[in-house]
Design a protein around this motif. Structure first.
Motif, PDB file in Angstrom:
ATOM      1  N   LYS A 267       0.739  -1.206   0.024  1.00  0.00           N
ATOM      2  CA  LYS A 267      -0.008  -0.068   0.077  1.00  0.00           C
ATOM      3  C   LYS A 267       0.853   1.311   0.082  1.00  0.00           C
ATOM      4  O   LYS A 267       0.328   2.236  -0.533  1.00  0.00           O
ATOM      5  CB  LYS A 267      -0.959  -0.051   1.196  1.00  0.00           C
ATOM      6  N   MET A 268       2.063   1.075   0.552  1.00  0.00           N
ATOM      7  CA  MET A 268       3.207   2.277   0.357  1.00  0.00           C
ATOM      8  C   MET A 268       3.813   2.494  -0.870  1.00  0.00           C
ATOM      9  O   MET A 268       4.571   3.530  -0.985  1.00  0.00           O
ATOM     10  CB  MET A 268       4.038   1.873   1.584  1.00  0.00           C
ATOM     11  N   ASN A 269       3.707   1.532  -1.737  1.00  0.00           N
ATOM     12  CA  ASN A 269       4.557   1.488  -2.967  1.00  0.00           C
ATOM     13  C   ASN A 269       4.061   1.818  -4.231  1.00  0.00           C
ATOM     14  O   ASN A 269       4.608   2.003  -5.188  1.00  0.00           O
ATOM     15  CB  ASN A 269       5.243  -0.016  -2.839  1.00  0.00           C
ATOM     16  N   VAL A 270       2.463   1.472  -4.482  1.00  0.00           N
ATOM     17  CA  VAL A 270       1.874   1.598  -5.666  1.00  0.00           C
ATOM     18  C   VAL A 270       0.645   2.522  -5.570  1.00  0.00           C
ATOM     19  O   VAL A 270       0.298   3.079  -4.677  1.00  0.00           O
ATOM     20  CB  VAL A 270       1.585   0.245  -6.044  1.00  0.00           C
ATOM     21  N   ASP A 271       0.412   3.010  -6.696  1.00  0.00           N
ATOM     22  CA  ASP A 271      -0.743   3.987  -6.872  1.00  0.00           C
ATOM     23  C   ASP A 271      -1.947   3.481  -6.426  1.00  0.00           C
ATOM     24  O   ASP A 271      -2.729   2.586  -7.018  1.00  0.00           O
ATOM     25  CB  ASP A 271      -0.937   4.283  -8.475  1.00  0.00           C
ATOM     26  N   PRO A 272      -2.544   4.232  -5.163  1.00  0.00           N
ATOM     27  CA  PRO A 272      -3.870   3.475  -4.755  1.00  0.00           C
ATOM     28  C   PRO A 272      -4.864   3.775  -5.596  1.00  0.00           C
ATOM     29  O   PRO A 272      -6.059   3.104  -5.360  1.00  0.00           O
ATOM     30  CB  PRO A 272      -3.641   4.220  -3.276  1.00  0.00           C
ATOM     31  N   LYS A 273      -4.714   4.499  -6.437  1.00  0.00           N
ATOM     32  CA  LYS A 273      -6.286   4.916  -7.241  1.00  0.00           C
ATOM     33  C   LYS A 273      -6.339   4.011  -8.307  1.00  0.00           C
ATOM     34  O   LYS A 273      -7.301   3.710  -8.762  1.00  0.00           O
ATOM     35  CB  LYS A 273      -5.770   6.342  -7.833  1.00  0.00           C
ATOM     36  N   ARG A 274      -5.254   3.270  -8.792  1.00  0.00           N
ATOM     37  CA  ARG A 274      -5.315   2.166  -9.703  1.00  0.00           C
ATOM     38  C   ARG A 274      -5.227   0.655  -8.861  1.00  0.00           C
ATOM     39  O   ARG A 274      -4.744  -0.079  -9.866  1.00  0.00           O
ATOM     40  CB  ARG A 274      -4.347   2.438 -10.689  1.00  0.00           C
ATOM     41  N   SER A 275      -5.224   0.677  -7.792  1.00  0.00           N
ATOM     42  CA  SER A 275      -5.003  -0.587  -7.197  1.00  0.00           C
ATOM     43  C   SER A 275      -5.874  -0.917  -6.270  1.00  0.00           C
ATOM     44  O   SER A 275      -6.398  -0.207  -5.241  1.00  0.00           O
ATOM     45  CB  SER A 275      -3.350  -0.534  -6.382  1.00  0.00           C
ATOM     46  N   PHE A 276      -6.248  -2.445  -5.920  1.00  0.00           N
ATOM     47  CA  PHE A 276      -6.898  -2.809  -4.861  1.00  0.00           C
ATOM     48  C   PHE A 276      -6.363  -4.133  -4.110  1.00  0.00           C
ATOM     49  O   PHE A 276      -5.526  -4.794  -4.613  1.00  0.00           O
ATOM     50  CB  PHE A 276      -8.313  -3.612  -5.413  1.00  0.00           C
ATOM     51  N   PHE A 277      -6.349  -3.982  -3.064  1.00  0.00           N
ATOM     52  CA  PHE A 277      -5.418  -4.847  -2.028  1.00  0.00           C
ATOM     53  C   PHE A 277      -6.375  -5.827  -1.181  1.00  0.00           C
ATOM     54  O   PHE A 277      -7.373  -5.633  -0.678  1.00  0.00           O
ATOM     55  CB  PHE A 277      -5.008  -3.959  -1.043  1.00  0.00           C
ATOM     56  N   TYR A 278      -5.819  -7.260  -1.267  1.00  0.00           N
ATOM     57  CA  TYR A 278      -6.476  -8.314  -0.877  1.00  0.00           C
ATOM     58  C   TYR A 278      -5.515  -8.938  -0.061  1.00  0.00           C
ATOM     59  O   TYR A 278      -4.792  -9.829  -0.551  1.00  0.00           O
ATOM     60  CB  TYR A 278      -7.203  -9.306  -1.936  1.00  0.00           C
ATOM     61  N   TYR A 279      -5.826  -8.994   1.264  1.00  0.00           N
ATOM     62  CA  TYR A 279      -5.126  -9.894   2.171  1.00  0.00           C
ATOM     63  C   TYR A 279      -5.886 -11.287   2.309  1.00  0.00           C
ATOM     64  O   TYR A 279      -7.028 -11.486   2.931  1.00  0.00           O
ATOM     65  CB  TYR A 279      -5.144  -9.170   3.728  1.00  0.00           C
ATOM     66  N   GLN A 280      -5.501 -12.270   1.259  1.00  0.00           N
ATOM     67  CA  GLN A 280      -5.911 -13.385   1.114  1.00  0.00           C
ATOM     68  C   GLN A 280      -4.929 -14.561   0.869  1.00  0.00           C
ATOM     69  O   GLN A 280      -4.065 -14.158   0.164  1.00  0.00           O
ATOM     70  CB  GLN A 280      -7.058 -13.401   0.102  1.00  0.00           C
ATOM     71  N   ASP A 281      -5.490 -15.744   0.694  1.00  0.00           N
ATOM     72  CA  ASP A 281      -4.575 -16.827   0.573  1.00  0.00           C
ATOM     73  C   ASP A 281      -5.173 -17.697  -0.635  1.00  0.00           C
ATOM     74  O   ASP A 281      -4.637 -18.586  -1.076  1.00  0.00           O
ATOM     75  CB  ASP A 281      -4.435 -17.883   1.537  1.00  0.00           C
ATOM     76  N   ASP A 282      -6.313 -17.200  -1.331  1.00  0.00           N
ATOM     77  CA  ASP A 282      -6.722 -17.727  -2.515  1.00  0.00           C
ATOM     78  C   ASP A 282      -7.529 -16.811  -3.349  1.00  0.00           C
ATOM     79  O   ASP A 282      -7.475 -15.541  -2.891  1.00  0.00           O
ATOM     80  CB  ASP A 282      -7.800 -18.681  -1.944  1.00  0.00           C
ATOM     81  N   LEU A 283      -8.253 -17.301  -4.309  1.00  0.00           N
ATOM     82  CA  LEU A 283      -8.809 -16.356  -5.517  1.00  0.00           C
ATOM     83  C   LEU A 283     -10.218 -16.460  -5.398  1.00  0.00           C
ATOM     84  O   LEU A 283     -10.999 -16.052  -6.270  1.00  0.00           O
ATOM     85  CB  LEU A 283      -8.283 -16.401  -6.733  1.00  0.00           C
ATOM     86  N   SER A 284     -10.718 -16.818  -4.249  1.00  0.00           N
ATOM     87  CA  SER A 284     -12.252 -17.255  -4.163  1.00  0.00           C
ATOM     88  C   SER A 284     -13.216 -16.009  -4.142  1.00  0.00           C
ATOM     89  O   SER A 284     -14.422 -16.036  -4.518  1.00  0.00           O
ATOM     90  CB  SER A 284     -12.814 -17.908  -2.959  1.00  0.00           C
ATOM     91  N   GLN A 285     -12.704 -14.944  -4.175  1.00  0.00           N
ATOM     92  CA  GLN A 285     -13.462 -13.517  -3.822  1.00  0.00           C
ATOM     93  C   GLN A 285     -13.444 -13.018  -5.327  1.00  0.00           C
ATOM     94  O   GLN A 285     -14.233 -12.221  -5.738  1.00  0.00           O
ATOM     95  CB  GLN A 285     -12.841 -12.431  -3.197  1.00  0.00           C
TER      96      GLN A 285
END
Length: 364
Positions: A267-285
Protein backbone atom coordinates in the motif's frame (compact mmCIF):
# COMPACT_ATOMS: atom_id res chain seq x y z
CA UNK A 1 -2.94 -35.67 13.62
CA UNK A 2 -3.54 -36.32 17.31
CA UNK A 3 -1.85 -34.73 20.30
CA UNK A 4 -2.57 -35.15 24.02
CA UNK A 5 -2.20 -32.24 26.43
CA UNK A 6 -3.34 -32.24 30.06
CA UNK A 7 -5.05 -35.63 29.54
CA UNK A 8 -7.13 -34.34 26.66
CA UNK A 9 -6.73 -35.48 23.06
CA UNK A 10 -6.70 -32.88 20.28
CA UNK A 11 -6.84 -33.17 16.51
CA UNK A 12 -4.67 -30.61 14.72
CA UNK A 13 -4.57 -30.44 10.92
CA UNK A 14 -2.68 -28.37 8.38
CA UNK A 15 -4.37 -25.78 6.22
CA UNK A 16 -3.91 -25.77 3.33
CA UNK A 17 -3.65 -29.53 3.13
CA UNK A 18 -0.47 -30.97 1.69
CA UNK A 19 0.43 -34.13 -0.20
CA UNK A 20 3.67 -34.38 1.78
CA UNK A 21 2.70 -36.78 4.57
CA UNK A 22 5.93 -36.08 6.48
CA UNK A 23 4.82 -32.49 7.21
CA UNK A 24 3.02 -32.04 10.54
CA UNK A 25 1.02 -29.14 11.98
CA UNK A 26 3.55 -28.70 14.80
CA UNK A 27 7.11 -29.68 15.74
CA UNK A 28 9.03 -30.42 18.92
CA UNK A 29 9.65 -26.70 19.52
CA UNK A 30 5.88 -26.33 20.07
CA UNK A 31 5.91 -29.36 22.37
CA UNK A 32 8.89 -27.93 24.26
CA UNK A 33 6.87 -24.79 25.07
CA UNK A 34 4.03 -26.88 26.52
CA UNK A 35 6.48 -29.03 28.47
CA UNK A 36 8.04 -25.91 29.99
CA UNK A 37 4.66 -24.43 30.93
CA UNK A 38 3.68 -27.62 32.77
CA UNK A 39 7.01 -28.27 34.49
CA UNK A 40 7.42 -24.67 35.66
CA UNK A 41 3.73 -24.44 36.58
CA UNK A 42 3.44 -21.13 34.74
CA UNK A 43 0.28 -19.16 35.47
CA UNK A 44 -1.65 -19.02 32.21
CA UNK A 45 -3.27 -15.61 31.91
CA UNK A 46 -3.02 -12.70 29.46
CA UNK A 47 -1.16 -14.86 26.93
CA UNK A 48 0.15 -13.64 23.58
CA UNK A 49 1.18 -16.16 20.89
CA UNK A 50 3.41 -15.50 17.85
CA UNK A 51 4.08 -17.60 14.73
CA UNK A 52 1.53 -20.29 15.53
CA UNK A 53 1.14 -21.16 11.84
CA UNK A 54 -1.46 -23.93 12.16
CA UNK A 55 -2.95 -22.99 15.53
CA UNK A 56 -1.38 -25.79 17.58
CA UNK A 57 -0.65 -23.61 20.63
CA UNK A 58 -3.74 -21.44 20.19
CA UNK A 59 -6.06 -24.45 20.19
CA UNK A 60 -4.43 -26.27 23.10
CA UNK A 61 -4.48 -23.07 25.19
CA UNK A 62 -7.88 -21.85 23.94
CA UNK A 63 -9.49 -22.05 27.39
CA UNK A 64 -7.18 -19.21 28.50
CA UNK A 65 -8.33 -16.95 25.63
CA UNK A 66 -4.90 -16.18 24.18
CA UNK A 67 -4.19 -13.26 21.87
CA UNK A 68 -2.74 -14.77 18.72
CA UNK A 69 -0.79 -12.49 16.40
CA UNK A 70 -1.71 -13.36 12.82
CA UNK A 71 0.90 -13.05 10.10
CA UNK A 72 -1.10 -14.84 7.42
CA UNK A 73 -4.71 -15.21 6.29
CA UNK A 74 -4.10 -18.96 5.92
CA UNK A 75 -3.01 -18.99 9.58
CA UNK A 76 -6.29 -17.40 10.61
CA UNK A 77 -8.23 -19.99 8.62
CA UNK A 78 -6.15 -22.82 10.06
CA UNK A 79 -6.85 -21.73 13.63
CA UNK A 80 -10.57 -21.48 12.88
CA UNK A 81 -10.61 -24.97 11.30
CA UNK A 82 -8.75 -26.53 14.24
CA UNK A 83 -10.95 -24.87 16.84
CA UNK A 84 -13.96 -26.35 15.04
CA UNK A 85 -12.30 -29.77 14.77
CA UNK A 86 -11.97 -29.84 18.54
CA UNK A 87 -15.46 -28.47 19.31
CA UNK A 88 -14.02 -25.26 20.76
CA UNK A 89 -15.52 -21.80 20.63
CA UNK A 90 -14.11 -20.12 17.52
CA UNK A 91 -14.13 -16.81 19.43
CA UNK A 92 -11.95 -18.20 22.24
CA UNK A 93 -8.77 -17.11 20.45
CA UNK A 94 -8.43 -13.33 20.24
CA UNK A 95 -6.91 -12.39 16.90
CA UNK A 96 -4.60 -9.43 16.44
CA UNK A 97 -2.17 -8.20 13.76
CA UNK A 98 1.61 -7.72 13.87
CA UNK A 99 1.07 -3.94 13.84
CA UNK A 100 -1.51 -3.72 16.64
CA UNK A 101 -0.84 -2.58 20.18
CA UNK A 102 -1.62 -5.45 22.52
CA UNK A 103 -3.90 -4.43 25.39
CA UNK A 104 -4.07 -5.25 28.22
CA UNK A 105 -0.37 -5.97 28.70
CA UNK A 106 0.54 -9.65 28.53
CA UNK A 107 1.84 -11.71 31.45
CA UNK A 108 3.16 -14.44 29.17
CA UNK A 109 4.21 -14.49 25.52
CA UNK A 110 5.00 -17.60 23.48
CA UNK A 111 6.90 -17.22 20.22
CA UNK A 112 8.25 -19.66 17.67
CA UNK A 113 11.32 -17.85 16.33
CA UNK A 114 10.74 -17.33 12.59
CA UNK A 115 13.22 -17.95 9.80
CA UNK A 116 13.35 -14.23 9.09
CA UNK A 117 15.23 -12.59 11.95
CA UNK A 118 14.02 -9.22 10.65
CA UNK A 119 10.51 -10.47 11.37
CA UNK A 120 11.66 -11.72 14.78
CA UNK A 121 12.92 -8.22 15.57
CA UNK A 122 9.59 -6.67 14.53
CA UNK A 123 7.73 -9.17 16.70
CA UNK A 124 10.02 -8.55 19.66
CA UNK A 125 9.29 -4.85 19.31
CA UNK A 126 5.56 -5.59 19.54
CA UNK A 127 5.92 -7.97 22.49
CA UNK A 128 8.30 -5.61 24.31
CA UNK A 129 5.68 -2.85 24.06
CA UNK A 130 3.06 -5.27 25.42
CA UNK A 131 5.22 -6.43 28.34
CA UNK A 132 5.07 -5.48 32.00
CA UNK A 133 8.00 -5.56 34.40
CA UNK A 134 7.36 -9.23 35.27
CA UNK A 135 6.22 -10.48 31.85
CA UNK A 136 7.87 -13.71 30.73
CA UNK A 137 8.54 -14.41 27.04
CA UNK A 138 9.26 -17.98 25.95
CA UNK A 139 10.99 -18.29 22.56
CA UNK A 140 11.27 -21.68 20.89
CA UNK A 141 13.31 -22.94 17.94
CA UNK A 142 14.75 -26.10 16.43
CA UNK A 143 18.44 -26.37 17.33
CA UNK A 144 19.56 -26.84 13.70
CA UNK A 145 18.29 -23.33 12.92
CA UNK A 146 20.04 -21.63 15.82
CA UNK A 147 21.83 -18.35 15.17
CA UNK A 148 23.67 -16.11 17.63
CA UNK A 149 21.64 -13.25 16.13
CA UNK A 150 18.63 -14.70 17.96
CA UNK A 151 20.40 -14.08 21.27
CA UNK A 152 21.57 -10.65 20.14
CA UNK A 153 18.00 -9.61 19.38
CA UNK A 154 16.71 -10.99 22.68
CA UNK A 155 19.43 -9.15 24.58
CA UNK A 156 18.43 -5.86 22.99
CA UNK A 157 15.06 -6.02 24.73
CA UNK A 158 15.45 -7.99 27.99
CA UNK A 159 17.94 -8.19 30.86
CA UNK A 160 17.61 -11.93 31.46
CA UNK A 161 17.89 -14.29 28.49
CA UNK A 162 18.22 -17.89 29.65
CA UNK A 163 18.66 -20.66 27.10
CA UNK A 164 17.40 -24.15 27.93
CA UNK A 165 19.02 -27.48 27.33
CA UNK A 166 18.14 -29.23 24.10
CA UNK A 167 15.05 -31.44 24.15
CA UNK A 168 13.95 -33.44 21.10
CA UNK A 169 16.27 -31.26 18.97
CA UNK A 170 14.64 -28.03 20.17
CA UNK A 171 15.57 -25.30 22.63
CA UNK A 172 13.94 -22.42 24.46
CA UNK A 173 15.12 -18.92 25.31
CA UNK A 174 13.23 -17.50 28.29
CA UNK A 175 13.23 -13.70 28.57
CA UNK A 176 12.46 -11.56 31.62
CA UNK A 177 13.03 -8.03 32.94
CA UNK A 178 12.53 -5.64 30.02
CA UNK A 179 15.26 -3.07 29.43
CA UNK A 180 14.71 0.64 29.09
CA UNK A 181 15.15 1.44 25.42
CA UNK A 182 13.91 3.68 22.64
CA UNK A 183 11.33 2.44 20.19
CA UNK A 184 12.90 0.88 17.08
CA UNK A 185 11.85 1.35 13.47
CA UNK A 186 9.71 -1.41 12.00
CA UNK A 187 9.95 -0.22 8.37
CA UNK A 188 12.88 0.18 6.03
CA UNK A 189 13.63 1.08 2.40
CA UNK A 190 15.13 -1.03 -0.36
CA UNK A 191 16.29 0.30 -3.71
CA UNK A 192 14.61 -0.86 -6.91
CA UNK A 193 16.12 1.53 -9.43
CA UNK A 194 17.85 4.88 -9.47
CA UNK A 195 14.51 6.61 -9.24
CA UNK A 196 12.45 4.27 -7.03
CA UNK A 197 12.77 3.07 -3.45
CA UNK A 198 10.35 0.63 -1.85
CA UNK A 199 9.22 0.93 1.74
CA UNK A 200 8.32 -2.26 3.55
CA UNK A 201 7.90 -3.70 7.01
CA UNK A 202 10.67 -5.85 8.43
CA UNK A 203 10.02 -9.51 7.67
CA UNK A 204 8.56 -8.96 4.18
CA UNK A 205 10.33 -10.83 1.39
CA UNK A 206 12.98 -9.85 0.31
CA UNK A 207 14.86 -8.10 3.12
CA UNK A 208 17.86 -6.29 1.60
CA UNK A 209 16.94 -5.76 -2.05
CA UNK A 210 14.40 -6.72 -4.68
CA UNK A 211 14.94 -10.46 -5.03
CA UNK A 212 16.76 -11.74 -8.11
CA UNK A 213 13.76 -13.72 -9.37
CA UNK A 214 11.58 -10.61 -9.45
CA UNK A 215 14.37 -8.60 -11.11
CA UNK A 216 14.70 -11.26 -13.82
CA UNK A 217 10.93 -11.39 -14.23
CA UNK A 218 10.64 -7.61 -14.61
CA UNK A 219 13.26 -7.69 -17.38
CA UNK A 220 10.95 -10.06 -19.30
CA UNK A 221 7.49 -8.83 -18.27
CA UNK A 222 5.25 -7.67 -21.10
CA UNK A 223 2.04 -5.74 -20.44
CA UNK A 224 0.02 -5.14 -23.62
CA UNK A 225 -2.51 -2.44 -24.49
CA UNK A 226 -5.36 -4.94 -23.93
CA UNK A 227 -4.22 -5.82 -20.38
CA UNK A 228 -6.66 -3.57 -18.57
CA UNK A 229 -7.38 -5.74 -15.53
CA UNK A 230 -4.34 -7.38 -13.94
CA UNK A 231 -3.87 -9.71 -10.98
CA UNK A 232 -0.61 -9.62 -8.99
CA UNK A 233 -0.62 -12.95 -7.16
CA UNK A 234 1.70 -13.18 -4.16
CA UNK A 235 2.26 -9.45 -4.53
CA UNK A 236 4.81 -8.92 -1.74
CA UNK A 237 5.87 -5.29 -1.49
CA UNK A 238 4.17 -4.45 -4.82
CA UNK A 239 7.19 -4.40 -7.12
CA UNK A 240 5.48 -6.33 -9.95
CA UNK A 241 2.44 -4.06 -9.76
CA UNK A 242 4.72 -1.01 -9.92
CA UNK A 243 6.32 -2.32 -13.10
CA UNK A 244 2.95 -3.29 -14.65
CA UNK A 245 1.56 0.18 -13.99
CA UNK A 246 4.73 1.75 -15.37
CA UNK A 247 4.21 -0.15 -18.63
CA UNK A 248 0.46 0.51 -18.76
CA UNK A 249 -0.45 3.54 -16.61
CA UNK A 250 -4.22 3.11 -16.97
CA UNK A 251 -4.27 -0.58 -15.93
CA UNK A 252 -6.14 -1.57 -12.77
CA UNK A 253 -4.20 -4.07 -10.65
CA UNK A 254 -5.53 -6.36 -7.92
CA UNK A 255 -2.86 -7.33 -5.41
CA UNK A 256 -3.31 -10.57 -3.45
CA UNK A 257 -1.01 -11.86 -0.73
CA UNK A 258 -1.35 -14.27 2.20
CA UNK A 259 0.97 -12.04 4.27
CA UNK A 260 -0.55 -9.19 6.27
CA UNK A 261 2.74 -7.30 6.36
CA UNK A 262 3.24 -7.73 2.60
CA UNK A 263 -0.15 -6.22 1.78
CA UNK A 264 0.39 -3.35 4.22
CA UNK A 265 3.82 -2.75 2.63
CA UNK A 266 2.46 -2.74 -0.92
CA UNK A 267 0.00 0.00 0.00
CA UNK A 268 3.00 2.30 0.49
CA UNK A 269 4.56 1.56 -2.90
CA UNK A 270 1.95 1.58 -5.67
CA UNK A 271 -0.69 3.99 -6.94
CA UNK A 272 -3.69 3.48 -4.62
CA UNK A 273 -6.08 4.98 -7.18
CA UNK A 274 -5.36 2.15 -9.62
CA UNK A 275 -4.84 -0.68 -7.12
CA UNK A 276 -7.02 -2.92 -4.98
CA UNK A 277 -5.51 -4.84 -2.07
CA UNK A 278 -6.58 -8.28 -0.86
CA UNK A 279 -5.16 -9.91 2.25
CA UNK A 280 -6.12 -13.44 1.15
CA UNK A 281 -4.58 -16.84 0.52
CA UNK A 282 -6.80 -17.78 -2.43
CA UNK A 283 -8.81 -16.29 -5.31
CA UNK A 284 -12.30 -17.25 -4.17
CA UNK A 285 -13.37 -13.59 -4.08
CA UNK A 286 -12.92 -13.25 -7.87
CA UNK A 287 -15.37 -14.42 -10.53
CA UNK A 288 -14.49 -16.64 -13.47
CA UNK A 289 -12.89 -14.92 -16.49
CA UNK A 290 -11.93 -11.82 -14.51
CA UNK A 291 -8.39 -10.93 -15.60
CA UNK A 292 -6.58 -10.11 -18.83
CA UNK A 293 -3.20 -10.78 -17.25
CA UNK A 294 -1.96 -12.56 -14.13
CA UNK A 295 1.56 -11.92 -12.82
CA UNK A 296 3.24 -13.99 -10.12
CA UNK A 297 6.46 -14.84 -8.37
CA UNK A 298 4.69 -17.72 -6.59
CA UNK A 299 5.62 -18.86 -3.09
CA UNK A 300 7.30 -22.17 -2.39
CA UNK A 301 9.23 -21.45 0.83
CA UNK A 302 7.21 -21.51 4.05
CA UNK A 303 9.56 -20.88 6.94
CA UNK A 304 12.04 -23.77 6.61
CA UNK A 305 9.76 -25.89 4.40
CA UNK A 306 9.82 -26.19 0.62
CA UNK A 307 6.31 -26.95 -0.57
CA UNK A 308 4.79 -26.34 -4.03
CA UNK A 309 1.31 -27.67 -3.15
CA UNK A 310 0.03 -24.16 -2.40
CA UNK A 311 1.35 -22.81 -5.70
CA UNK A 312 -0.26 -25.65 -7.63
CA UNK A 313 -3.63 -24.90 -6.02
CA UNK A 314 -3.20 -21.25 -6.97
CA UNK A 315 -2.44 -22.21 -10.61
CA UNK A 316 -5.80 -23.99 -10.72
CA UNK A 317 -7.54 -20.83 -9.52
CA UNK A 318 -5.58 -18.65 -11.95
CA UNK A 319 -6.90 -20.77 -14.83
CA UNK A 320 -10.47 -20.18 -13.62
CA UNK A 321 -10.02 -16.43 -13.21
CA UNK A 322 -8.16 -15.80 -16.46
CA UNK A 323 -10.15 -14.44 -19.42
CA UNK A 324 -10.17 -16.31 -22.71
CA UNK A 325 -7.11 -15.07 -24.59
CA UNK A 326 -5.49 -13.83 -21.37
CA UNK A 327 -2.04 -14.82 -20.18
CA UNK A 328 -0.38 -15.96 -16.97
CA UNK A 329 3.21 -14.75 -16.65
CA UNK A 330 5.33 -16.08 -13.80
CA UNK A 331 8.88 -16.68 -12.66
CA UNK A 332 10.10 -19.79 -10.88
CA UNK A 333 13.28 -21.39 -9.58
CA UNK A 334 14.56 -23.96 -12.06
CA UNK A 335 14.87 -26.76 -9.52
CA UNK A 336 11.07 -26.79 -9.04
CA UNK A 337 10.43 -27.72 -12.69
CA UNK A 338 6.99 -26.08 -12.59
CA UNK A 339 6.43 -26.58 -16.32
CA UNK A 340 5.10 -30.09 -15.66
CA UNK A 341 2.52 -28.81 -13.16
CA UNK A 342 1.53 -25.85 -15.37
CA UNK A 343 0.61 -28.25 -18.20
CA UNK A 344 -2.11 -29.65 -15.92
CA UNK A 345 -3.98 -26.35 -16.30
CA UNK A 346 -2.75 -24.55 -19.42
CA UNK A 347 -2.56 -25.68 -23.06
CA UNK A 348 0.43 -23.61 -24.10
CA UNK A 349 3.52 -23.01 -21.93
CA UNK A 350 6.15 -20.71 -23.41
CA UNK A 351 9.59 -20.28 -21.85
CA UNK A 352 10.15 -16.55 -22.29
CA UNK A 353 13.66 -16.52 -20.83
CA UNK A 354 15.85 -18.66 -18.62
CA UNK A 355 19.12 -18.27 -16.75
CA UNK A 356 21.05 -20.56 -14.39
CA UNK A 357 18.58 -20.05 -11.52
CA UNK A 358 15.20 -18.90 -12.87
CA UNK A 359 12.71 -19.40 -15.69
CA UNK A 360 10.06 -16.95 -16.86
CA UNK A 361 6.95 -18.62 -18.29
CA UNK A 362 4.00 -17.31 -20.30
CA UNK A 363 0.94 -19.58 -20.01
CA UNK A 364 -2.23 -19.36 -22.10
Amino acid sequence: MKYTFKDKSYTISRYPKTEQISLRAWNSADEHILKYLEEEEIKLKNIAICNDRFGFLSVLLAEYKPKTILNFRSQEKSIYINLQLNDLDTESVIKTSPLDSIKPYCDLALIKIPKSLDLFRLQMEQLYSASKKDTKIVCAFMTKYFSYQMLDICNEYFELCKQSKAWKKSRLIVLKNKKKRKKSKIKHEITFSNSKKFTQYYGVFSAKKIDYASQFFIQNMVVTLSDNKILDLGSGNGVLTYEAQRQKPDAIVYLVDDSFLAIESSKMNVDPKRSFFYYQDDLSQFEDNSFDLVLSNPPFHFEHETNIDISINLFREVKRCLKKGGSFQLVSSNHLNLKTQLYDFFHKIQIVDQNKKFTVYNCT
